[in-house]
Design an enzyme around this catalytic site. Structure first.
Site, mmCIF file in Angstrom:
data_model
loop_
_atom_site.group_PDB
_atom_site.id
_atom_site.type_symbol
_atom_site.label_atom_id
_atom_site.label_comp_id
_atom_site.label_asym_id
_atom_site.label_seq_id
_atom_site.Cartn_x
_atom_site.Cartn_y
_atom_site.Cartn_z
ATOM 1 N N GLU A 162 0.871 -1.172 0.000
ATOM 2 C CA GLU A 162 0.000 0.000 0.000
ATOM 3 C C GLU A 162 0.907 1.220 0.000
ATOM 4 O OE1 GLU A 162 -3.123 -0.079 -0.433
ATOM 5 O OE2 GLU A 162 -3.536 -2.196 -0.086
ATOM 6 N N CYS A 206 -2.253 9.163 2.662
ATOM 7 C CA CYS A 206 -2.006 8.649 1.310
ATOM 8 C C CYS A 206 -3.183 8.915 0.385
ATOM 9 C CB CYS A 206 -1.720 7.158 1.366
ATOM 10 S SG CYS A 206 -3.048 6.241 2.157
HETATM 11 P P1 NAD Z 1 8.395 5.361 4.417
HETATM 12 O O1 NAD Z 1 8.348 4.472 3.242
HETATM 13 O O2 NAD Z 1 9.560 6.248 4.584
HETATM 14 O O3 NAD Z 1 8.305 4.506 5.766
HETATM 15 C C1 NAD Z 1 7.250 3.589 6.005
HETATM 16 C C2 NAD Z 1 7.783 2.457 6.855
HETATM 17 O O4 NAD Z 1 8.752 1.744 6.097
HETATM 18 C C3 NAD Z 1 8.498 2.904 8.133
HETATM 19 O O5 NAD Z 1 8.209 1.971 9.155
HETATM 20 C C4 NAD Z 1 9.960 2.831 7.743
HETATM 21 O O6 NAD Z 1 10.822 2.627 8.840
HETATM 22 C C5 NAD Z 1 9.958 1.635 6.821
HETATM 23 N N1 NAD Z 1 11.043 1.598 5.824
HETATM 24 C C6 NAD Z 1 11.669 2.642 5.230
HETATM 25 N N2 NAD Z 1 12.591 2.189 4.372
HETATM 26 C C7 NAD Z 1 12.545 0.834 4.413
HETATM 27 C C8 NAD Z 1 13.257 -0.210 3.755
HETATM 28 N N3 NAD Z 1 14.212 0.062 2.870
HETATM 29 N N4 NAD Z 1 12.932 -1.491 4.041
HETATM 30 C C9 NAD Z 1 11.952 -1.764 4.919
HETATM 31 N N5 NAD Z 1 11.267 -0.827 5.597
HETATM 32 C C10 NAD Z 1 11.550 0.460 5.334
HETATM 33 O O7 NAD Z 1 7.036 6.200 4.399
HETATM 34 P P2 NAD Z 1 6.539 7.298 5.429
HETATM 35 O O8 NAD Z 1 7.220 8.578 5.139
HETATM 36 O O9 NAD Z 1 6.629 6.767 6.816
HETATM 37 O O10 NAD Z 1 4.988 7.372 5.051
HETATM 38 C C11 NAD Z 1 4.514 8.191 4.052
HETATM 39 C C12 NAD Z 1 4.288 7.395 2.779
HETATM 40 O O11 NAD Z 1 3.430 6.288 3.051
HETATM 41 C C13 NAD Z 1 3.571 8.210 1.741
HETATM 42 O O12 NAD Z 1 4.116 7.942 0.475
HETATM 43 C C14 NAD Z 1 2.144 7.696 1.823
HETATM 44 O O13 NAD Z 1 1.369 7.885 0.666
HETATM 45 C C15 NAD Z 1 2.368 6.265 2.113
HETATM 46 N N6 NAD Z 1 1.162 5.686 2.716
HETATM 47 C C16 NAD Z 1 0.424 4.810 1.966
HETATM 48 C C17 NAD Z 1 -0.757 4.296 2.495
HETATM 49 C C18 NAD Z 1 -1.624 3.361 1.697
HETATM 50 O O14 NAD Z 1 -2.466 2.691 2.296
HETATM 51 N N7 NAD Z 1 -1.484 3.282 0.382
HETATM 52 C C19 NAD Z 1 -1.157 4.661 3.785
HETATM 53 C C20 NAD Z 1 -0.360 5.544 4.490
HETATM 54 C C21 NAD Z 1 0.809 6.047 3.959
#
Ligand code: NAD
Length: 497
Positions: free
Chosen positions: A265, A299
């Site tokens: 997601e 998101c």
């Molecule tokens: P992010 O990708 O930076 O982090 C999300 C999670 O992933 C965190 O727990 C982070 O520690 C982890 N992470 C980061 N890099 C990683 C890697 N290389 N391997 C494994 N885990 C890793 O995102 P964010 O800034 O925390 O959240 C915002 C983003 O999330 C936006 O793009 C938003 O649209 C998206 N989002 C999507 C949904 C959906 O349901 N489609 C819902 C909420 C947020």
């Protein structure tokens, strides 16, 4: 060596409790020799607590516990598995005040955000508690005489879950609860900014609800270390990731490497399309909520407002007037609508998009300034689809208004993005709105509404760069279970040789 810090399941849920531990195999482990991640109140800058920066070894321990616990948990009756989830829903309601405080001080969530995240989570859990009896299976005919065909559903196994900070409690529960209800075990890695609401709180609630040791394990830590290992661990059968598209790409590669299903997601660049025959009052009301709820850090919030050129100026002015009236401040004050942005790097990123758009020719109709982590609701006009605040997911209280001349151009602009998560279309003629809505490539489309809309029985997810698979209802049941074809030969079969 890991030391348990508490075995008292009733130890409380206050933000002031000791959260400085990971939760593995039913133990709160203080893992004292790890680096710590400071958890701060984004409205005040005050440090709330520290949590361990979990290591790859911590994640390995969590997977070991999860793999050990899974089969016994799957063997429990549907009533037992659903019952634990139902008890968690009840515990949430019992502790509503403490949980709302965590949402406000850890996540910067204003009351309107707390209301929807809290209420939505309770509703989701009630729905999920029925999943074990709804998972189903099939019975099919066969062309082989005397053969009975069945499609059985069994848990996928161990589910690795990685979640973001923006709606942390709900986005963690929306995978963890179905996974557990369906007989899986879980390793959860919450986001660095919200390790309580997105992780340790869930561990505490499931512990209080009597979940057996090892079925849910929570390892706090950063994405590159604990997150990377959560996705890469060969013990996972599904890796459910919610977060940015860039990180999702890496997670998917890690998961596929060991043939785990990546359930992704990811980001969005959601259009709110206002056609020439729209009810402008309704379109503006929807536009204000869809852009500013939780400061636009959603998101499925509106990233671009695509408005017919005949009404674009009036729409932008009305929206700017409403935006400038929204109360900004500390979300512990119930009158506040616009709380803080979660951290400095998010503020810098979104302000950079505004500044670059202005350099590219956009005008700031209202807002455009920041004060610490507080960003003013901002309306930008003279925008085109390729300017920085429009072509990127800005994830802030920012409204780019982009005019279009006819329906074809509206559709072209709406689809002119790598994302395909959600969208909305407004017209007083519902047939006209449907004609346009049907041509926009998103997983979730809302006519005469705005895109921040979730129902626990409706499929949540996106197309294109917004991810793969769907959450909620039968769709998440499909992702978190394996189907197994079993045939039974009831009478001797004749073979060709
Ligand atoms: P992010 O990708 O930076 O982090 C999300 C999670 O992933 C965190 O727990 C982070 O520690 C982890 N992470 C980061 N890099 C990683 C890697 N290389 N391997 C494994 N885990 C890793 O995102 P964010 O800034 O925390 O959240 C915002 C983003 O999330 C936006 O793009 C938003 O649209 C998206 N989002 C999507 C949904 C959906 O349901 N489609 C819902 C909420 C947020």
């Amino acid at each position: 060596m890991s030391q348990p810090i508490s075995t008292d399941a009733e130890a409380g849920l206050s933000v002031d409790d000791d959260w400085n531990a990971i939760f593995v195999d039913g133990e709160w482990r203080s893992v004292a020799d790890r680096d710590r991640i400071a958890v701060k109140n984004p409205a005040t800058g005050e440090q709330l607590t520290e949590v361990p920066a979990g290591t790859a070894e911590d994640v390995d321990d969590a997977y070991e516990a999860a793999m050990e616990a899974q089969a016994d948990w799957a063997a429990e009756t549907p009533g037992t598995r659903g019952g634990v989830v139902r008890r968690v829903a009840g515990l949430l309601e019992d502790h509503e005040a403490e949980i709302r405080e965590i949402m406000a001080v850890e996540g910067g969530s204003p009351k309107s955000k707390q209301d929807i995240e809290f209420g939505g989570t309770v509703g989701l859990l009630h729905d999920v508690s029925s999943y074990p009896l709804r998972a189903g299976g099939e019975h099919n005919e066969s062309n082989i005489p005397g053969k009975e065909n069945m499609v059985l559903r069994q848990p996928a196994g161990v589910v690795g879950v990685i979640t973001p900070w923006n709606v942390p409690m709900k986005l963690s529960f929306r995978v963890v609860a179905p996974a557990i209800a369906l007989g899986n075990s879980v390793v959860l890695k919450p986001a660095e900014d919200t390790p309580i609401a997105g992780g340790l709180l869930l561990a505490k609630l499931f512990e209080m609800a009597g979940l057996p040791d090892g079925v849910l394990n929570v390892v706090t830590g950063d994405g590159e270390t604990a997150g990377d290992r959560t996705a890469a661990h060969p013990g996972s059968d599904v890796v459910a990731f919610t977060g940015s598209t860039n990180a999702g790409r890496k997670v998917a590669k890690n998961a596929v490497e060991h043939f785990a299903l990546p359930a992704l997601e990811l980001g969005g660049n959601n259009p709110h399309v206002v056609l020439d025959d729209a009810d402008l009052d309704q379109a503006v009301d929807a536009g204000v909520f869809g852009s500013f709820w939780n400061q636009g850090q959603v998101c499925i919030s509106i990233n671009r407002h695509l408005v017919h050129e005949s009404i674009a100026d009036e729409y932008a002015e009305r929206l700017a007037e409403r935006a400038s009236e929204l109360e900004i401040g500390d979300p512990t004050d119930d009158d506040v609508v616009i709380g803080p942005i979660i951290n400095e790097s998010q503020v810098e990123r979104m302000m950079g998009y505004v500044e670059r758009s202005v350099e590219q020719g956009a005008d700031v109709l209202t807002g455009g300034e920041r004060d610490g982590l507080f960003v003013e609701p901002t309306v930008l006009t003279n925008m085109t689809n390729d300017m920085a605040a429009a072509c990127n997911e800005h994830f802030g209280p920012i409204v780019p208004v982009i005019p279009f001349s006819d329906d074809d151009e509206a559709v072209e602009l709406a689809n002119g993005t790598d994302y395909g998560l959600a969208g909305s279309v407004h017209s007083a003629d519902r047939g006209h709105a449907r004609d346009v809505a049907d041509r926009i490539d998103v997983g979730m489309m809302h006519v005469n509404d705005q895109p921040i809309h979730v129902e626990p029985h409706m499929p949540f997810g996106g197309m294109k760069g917004s991810g793969t698979g769907r959450y909620n209802g039968q769709w998440i049941i499909d992702e978190l279970t394996e189907v197994k074809w079993t045939s039974v030969q009831r009478e001797p079969r004749t073979y060709p040789f």
